[in-house]
Motif scaffolding. Structure first.
Motif, PDB file in Angstrom:
ATOM      1  N   UNK A  55     -25.140  31.148 -13.187  1.00 52.24           N
ATOM      2  CA  UNK A  55     -26.544  31.176 -13.581  1.00 52.24           C
ATOM      3  C   UNK A  55     -26.705  31.908 -14.905  1.00 52.24           C
ATOM      4  N   UNK A  58     -26.061  29.494 -17.649  1.00 54.20           N
ATOM      5  CA  UNK A  58     -27.188  28.608 -17.933  1.00 54.20           C
ATOM      6  C   UNK A  58     -28.295  29.386 -18.630  1.00 54.20           C
ATOM      7  N   UNK A  59     -28.609  30.590 -18.088  1.00 51.04           N
ATOM      8  CA  UNK A  59     -29.742  31.366 -18.596  1.00 51.04           C
ATOM      9  C   UNK A  59     -29.514  31.755 -20.047  1.00 51.04           C
ATOM     10  N   UNK A  62     -27.277  27.976 -22.199  1.00 52.12           N
ATOM     11  CA  UNK A  62     -28.048  26.731 -22.212  1.00 52.12           C
ATOM     12  C   UNK A  62     -29.527  27.021 -22.416  1.00 52.12           C
ATOM     13  N   UNK A  63     -30.033  28.124 -21.837  1.00 54.27           N
ATOM     14  CA  UNK A  63     -31.472  28.359 -21.856  1.00 54.27           C
ATOM     15  C   UNK A  63     -31.967  29.078 -23.086  1.00 54.27           C
ATOM     16  N   UNK A 128     -19.978  37.956  -6.396  1.00 54.66           N
ATOM     17  CA  UNK A 128     -21.327  38.335  -5.943  1.00 54.66           C
ATOM     18  C   UNK A 128     -22.009  39.239  -6.947  1.00 54.66           C
ATOM     19  N   UNK A 129     -23.334  39.179  -6.945  1.00 53.48           N
ATOM     20  CA  UNK A 129     -24.105  39.992  -7.872  1.00 53.48           C
ATOM     21  C   UNK A 129     -23.824  41.474  -7.670  1.00 53.48           C
TER      22      UNK A 129
ATOM     23  N   UNK B 148     -27.459  33.680  -3.160  1.00 48.96           N
ATOM     24  CA  UNK B 148     -27.946  35.059  -3.226  1.00 48.96           C
ATOM     25  C   UNK B 148     -28.507  35.403  -4.600  1.00 48.96           C
ATOM     26  N   UNK B 149     -28.785  34.398  -5.436  1.00 49.92           N
ATOM     27  CA  UNK B 149     -29.342  34.688  -6.752  1.00 49.92           C
ATOM     28  C   UNK B 149     -30.553  33.799  -7.009  1.00 49.92           C
ATOM     29  N   UNK B 152     -32.850  34.362 -10.123  1.00 50.17           N
ATOM     30  CA  UNK B 152     -32.224  33.981 -11.389  1.00 50.17           C
ATOM     31  C   UNK B 152     -32.127  32.471 -11.498  1.00 50.17           C
ATOM     32  N   UNK B 153     -31.825  31.811 -10.383  1.00 47.33           N
ATOM     33  CA  UNK B 153     -31.694  30.351 -10.394  1.00 47.33           C
ATOM     34  C   UNK B 153     -32.993  29.708 -10.871  1.00 47.33           C
ATOM     35  N   UNK B 156     -33.510  30.411 -14.584  1.00 49.73           N
ATOM     36  CA  UNK B 156     -32.570  29.695 -15.443  1.00 49.73           C
ATOM     37  C   UNK B 156     -32.920  28.221 -15.527  1.00 49.73           C
ATOM     38  N   UNK B 159     -35.956  27.482 -17.468  1.00 44.92           N
ATOM     39  CA  UNK B 159     -35.789  27.677 -18.900  1.00 44.92           C
ATOM     40  C   UNK B 159     -35.125  26.466 -19.550  1.00 44.92           C
ATOM     41  N   UNK B 160     -34.365  25.699 -18.766  1.00 43.59           N
ATOM     42  CA  UNK B 160     -33.764  24.481 -19.315  1.00 43.59           C
ATOM     43  C   UNK B 160     -34.854  23.437 -19.593  1.00 43.59           C
ATOM     44  N   UNK B 192     -40.796  33.909 -21.599  1.00 50.03           N
ATOM     45  CA  UNK B 192     -39.729  34.013 -20.624  1.00 50.03           C
ATOM     46  C   UNK B 192     -39.255  35.460 -20.500  1.00 50.03           C
ATOM     47  N   UNK B 209     -31.482  39.610  -5.151  1.00 54.78           N
ATOM     48  CA  UNK B 209     -32.040  38.525  -5.952  1.00 54.78           C
ATOM     49  C   UNK B 209     -32.345  37.310  -5.082  1.00 54.78           C
TER      50      UNK B 209
END
Lengths: 181, 378
Positions: A55, A58-59, A62-63, A128-129, B148-149, B152-153, B156, B159-160, B192, B209
């Motif tokens: 993620x 991507x964040x 890509x983002x 894991x986070x 578990x995120x 953030x998912x 993210x 934002x695409x 954002x 998260x």
């Protein structure tokens, strides 16, 4: 089984996007292909049970970063690249570097095949986070701090670069333009 | 046969879940459009659409039919591939967060009571496949993917969605489209940051998260902070404002400011391609409403409901799900209400507000929350 299928799917997608990024003459198509590469890589990280890294990929890439790249391309309205004759020697350099990379890849394959197979620990939480955060603020605190200071420097540098525009003679020019309108 | 079925079973369940969630979200989105036209009508002293079906309830389907049947124009000088890609990117990015929505509490045994009424079907070594399915369904979460995120998912993937708008503006080869696309990308990148920073406070309080984890953290909090809107009120306000900006809604709808930009980034889009952008906007509204509800209003959790129904039972899940939807409808109504009330920002005001006010407030909120959480956990 499903993991293998997904790996080849996304790896193939990543390679196809990478090739199309290099071969397209239109810079915007190249940028879109690069976004495709990032998304495919994120999917590969996901299959490796590292959702946080996927993620973040991507964040951040890509983002955020690619949006700026696309922005610049759109604002400058770049034309298609013409092949430059005087840069012909770069083909040789690129070919040499490519061969070196290929050799490295084969070496990694060889090294991986040589190492004894380790048992997969189902309780492993490396992706894991929580474990990433813990590692970042204990074991790798110094690198994190250094990166933080470097980013701060970059921010200050950007602010200084923008401040230059506010020197008196530049201000006069912009005011004159306003009056014309 | 038996192993094939058992291998395919999770796939079937996930497919069914995705189809159900997709259908539900699409219906809500379609009726949000109708509700918007109705409510705006009332606010402006009009009646709103009332011709298709009784009280206009079939209007969304008529609209869809119109979009499908209209002529699909493609500008001659457009960059064809990107022009087709843009609406697809916008809608895909809008729909993807659906897989992590926490629609309700987990069901402890949703099918167990049904098994005695169903015929016994043996399959391979399994004496009764129906009982096996009921066994698998135990502790069923009402979420498609438990990652578990989740927070953030969602951030993210949404934002695409900027690419859809930016590329649409560029590929149309039209100055109004390009201006709209640029404005939209600049606005979404700017807000954002404030949005992400406002979420951090909640994440620190919950310590996770995961969207379901955040809801559970709120349910297990002491009574004076049962919903995170109480300790994180500043974060909530910042999140709400940036959510309006992220979805390009009034008062931040500069990308499609019709008085200056015709229709902004989708000026050159017609028929179904325009419909895709239109849907993407409303699905994004739904997404940020879900995020608002989950992060600040306790998601599906209703205080005191566990005293009425047994936790994990079907009525408990249904009541929680209804509460979840009601909270979302409140935010969707808020969107429409504000659209009928507020005028539009100027673009420089919008940028100054985002960078010079919202972001510092959000970061200050993060710092204060960090200190408080540190002192509380000491």
């Amino acid at each position: 089984m499903a993991g293998t299928v997904l790996f080849f799917l996304f790896a193939g997608f990543a390679i196809a996007c990478a090739v199309s990024m290099v071969y397209h003459r239109n810079p915007l198509y190249s940028a879109i292909s690069l976004i495709g590469v990032f998304l495919a890589l994120a999917a590969l990280y996901l299959t490796l049970a590292a959702p946080f890294i996927a993620i973040t990929q991507i964040l951040v890439y890509a983002g955020a970063i690619m949006v700026l790249v696309v922005f610049v391309i759109m604002l400058l309205n770049l034309d298609e690249d013409k092949p430059l004759n005087r840069l012909k020697y770069l083909y040789a350099v690129g070919g040499g570097l490519g061969l070196a990379l290929l050799a490295q890849t084969f070496f990694i394959f060889y090294a991986v095949l040589k190492t004894p197979k380790a048992e997969v620990d189902p309780n492993m939480t490396a992706g894991r986070t929580m474990s990433i955060g813990r590692a970042m603020y204990t074991e790798y605190l110094l690198p994190v701090e250094i990166v933080g200071v470097m980013l701060l420097m970059a921010i200050i540098g950007a602010v200084i670069l923008v401040r230059k525009m506010e020197q008196p003679h530049l201000e006069l020019v912009s005011e004159g333009e306003d009056e014309k309108e | 046969m038996e192993t094939a079925f058992k291998t395919a079973f999770p796939l079937i369940v996930y497919s069914l879940g995705i189809v159900a969630a997709f259908g539900g979200v699409m219906m809500i989105v379609a009726y949000t459009v109708l509700a918007e036209r109705k409510v705006l009508g009332w606010i402006q002293g009009r009646i709103g659409p009332n011709r298709v079906g009784p009280w206009g309830v079939l209007q969304p389907f008529a609209d869809l039919l119109k979009f499908i049947l209209k002529e699909d124009l493609t500008p001659d000088k457009s960059t064809k591939f990107v022009y087709f890609l843009a609406p697809i990117v916008a809608l895909t990015a809008a729909f993807l967060p659906m897989v992590v929505y926490p629609f309700g509490p987990p069901l402890s045994d949703p099918l167990g009571w049904l098994v005695p009424y169903l015929p016994v079907i043996p399959l391979g070594t399994e004496p009764n496949i129906v009982a096996w399915i009921a066994e698998q369904a135990k502790n069923m979460p009402l979420t498609i993917a438990r990652i578990d995120i989740g927070v953030l998912f969602v951030l993210a993937v949404t934002s695409v969605g900027v690419y859809g708008i930016a590329l649409a503006g560029w590929s149309s080869n039209n100055k109004y489209s390009l201006m709209g696309g640029l404005r939209s990308s600049a606005q979404m990148i700017s807000y954002e940051l404030a949005m992400g920073a406002s979420v951090l406070g909640v994440v620190m309080l919950a310590g996770t998260l995961d969207l379901n984890g955040i809801i559970n953290a709120q349910a297990n909090s002491p009574w004076y902070m049962r919903w995170f809107i109480i300790p994180q009120f500043i974060g909530f306000i910042v999140f709400l404002i940036s959510a309006f900006a992220e979805t390009n809604r009034v008062p931040f709808d500069l990308p499609e400011a019709e008085t200056e930009l015709v229709a902004g980034f989708h000026t050159e889009y017609s028929a179904l391609k325009f419909a895709l952008f239109f849907m993407a906007e409303y699905v994004n509204m739904f997404t940020v409403s879900v995020m608002c509800v989950v992060l600040f209003l306790g998601g599906w959790y209703v205080p005191g409901l566990s005293h009425i129904f047994e936790v994990g039972s079907i009525p408990y899940a249904l009541a929680s799900h209804a509460a979840f939807l009601l909270k979302i409808f409140f935010f969707l109504f808020l969107y429409i209400w504000i659209r009928g009330t507020l005028p539009r920002f100027r673009f420089d005001q919008l940028m100054a507000f985002g960078w010079k006010f919202l972001l510092p407030v959000a970061i200050g909120n993060v710092i204060v929350t960090t200190i408080v959480v540190f002192l509380m956990n000491r």
